[in-house]
Design a protein around this motif. Sequence first.
Motif: not given
Length: 464
Positions: A187-197, A215-221, A416-421
């Motif tokens: 999940q961290v890898k996925s959130a990090d990729a999402l944040y980069g995008k 995206s940054q909040v999601e990554l830190q969570t 929508e992406v964060v909710q799906a994640q």
Amino acid sequence: MCLQLLAAPILVSQSSSGSASIPESESPFAGSQPEDKASPEVLQIGYEDAIDRGLRNNLGLLIAGDNTLKARGEKWKELSELLPNLHGNVEENVQTENLAALGIRGSLLHATVPRIVGPFNYFDMRAYLSQSVFDFKSIEKERAAEEGVKAAQYSYKDARELVVLAVGNAYLLAIAEAARVETAEAQVKSADALYGKAVDSQKAGLTPGIDTLRSQVELQTRQQQLIAARNDFAKQKLSLARIIGLAPGQEFVLTEKTPYQALTPLPIEQYLRRAYLSRSDYQAALAKVRSAELSRRAASAGRYPSLDLGANFGDIGVNPANSSGTWQVNGNLNIPIFAGGKVHSDILEADAALKEARSRLGDLRGRIDYEVRTALLDLNSAAEQVEVARTSIELAEQTFTQSQDRFTAGVADNLEVVQAQESVASAHESYIQSLYAHNLAKVELAHAIGDAEDGVKRYLKGNQ
């Protein structure tokens, strides 16, 4: 799901990740006598190895073994009342005697016979033998103690079952925590990729800054969840190490992954018949009832006569060189007439103990029925939850992939992406929890029918 160890209940608390953990202070089965020193190499601990180590080092089992020795000692103590007792005595006596104190007075004492005679001495070396010919009370007490030994031996076997149950639960918890760590890392890898995008899209002027912040909040969570998962995994490994008796500081890794094998249950009547025949705690309760019945008969036998024989043989004389052999044999018939109500009090106490033993047996019979039924219910429910959780993961991952495509195409923001994640993470957690519950239900079913030590390994592989 709640794990209950029958001889000494272990309450199950919840860790920060939602899994169960055993408070060490609640039961001796949560502790152990650790091995002497840690090995410099990292140990590879499999499920069967963990059980074997627990059966060697677990504190609850060691205490049960000590209780068996105590019961054997009690049996020998009662048996000693029925066996011959032989002891020897060597005595050298030097003394003076006051004849007047013995009633020799007046004309019997004259000038040639002093009041104080002596000193004189005698030597006596003698062997004494005593034997109970008939004592019904002692006979029944010895028989009750024999049943106590059987109860202790069954309790020891039951303690082995409880060790398997405790180790099995701890190991399953540990591999569940390991699965949570793997999921959190993904999940961290996925959130990090999402944040980069999101950062790249903001720099290109395609998305607003709110998407990047989200995206940054999601990554830190997800990073926080990974930290907590790693901590819970490390703590659960420590708990497992305590239960199986690893040396303090011993490094080890778990070689098993979370297994899933469907198990087709047998008819419940077959499980119940097996439980009543196989469960050691039930056999121990039966032996305790028989022991209490014999103790009640022993208490009543306090009113019966008893017959004992005694004998001694030895040499007595002025000294060992000037002595002669003497012997004596005597019989003693003891007829109780009135003992101040002691026999009545013994009977009342024995009646209370017998009633308690029978009540505990009845309660245990009902509890076995309850445990078998609940284990089967948990097994069926958890198996269905596993299948639902598998489907949920597939659907959540498809949703996550589609939401990423929509965000990349610019037709949706990253909310929508964060909710799906988050849905993917929730689906994985449900799968891990249901898989743990399914395997624990197998372990509890094996214990409920008295087959934990041998059956757990088969059940986890889906075999009866």
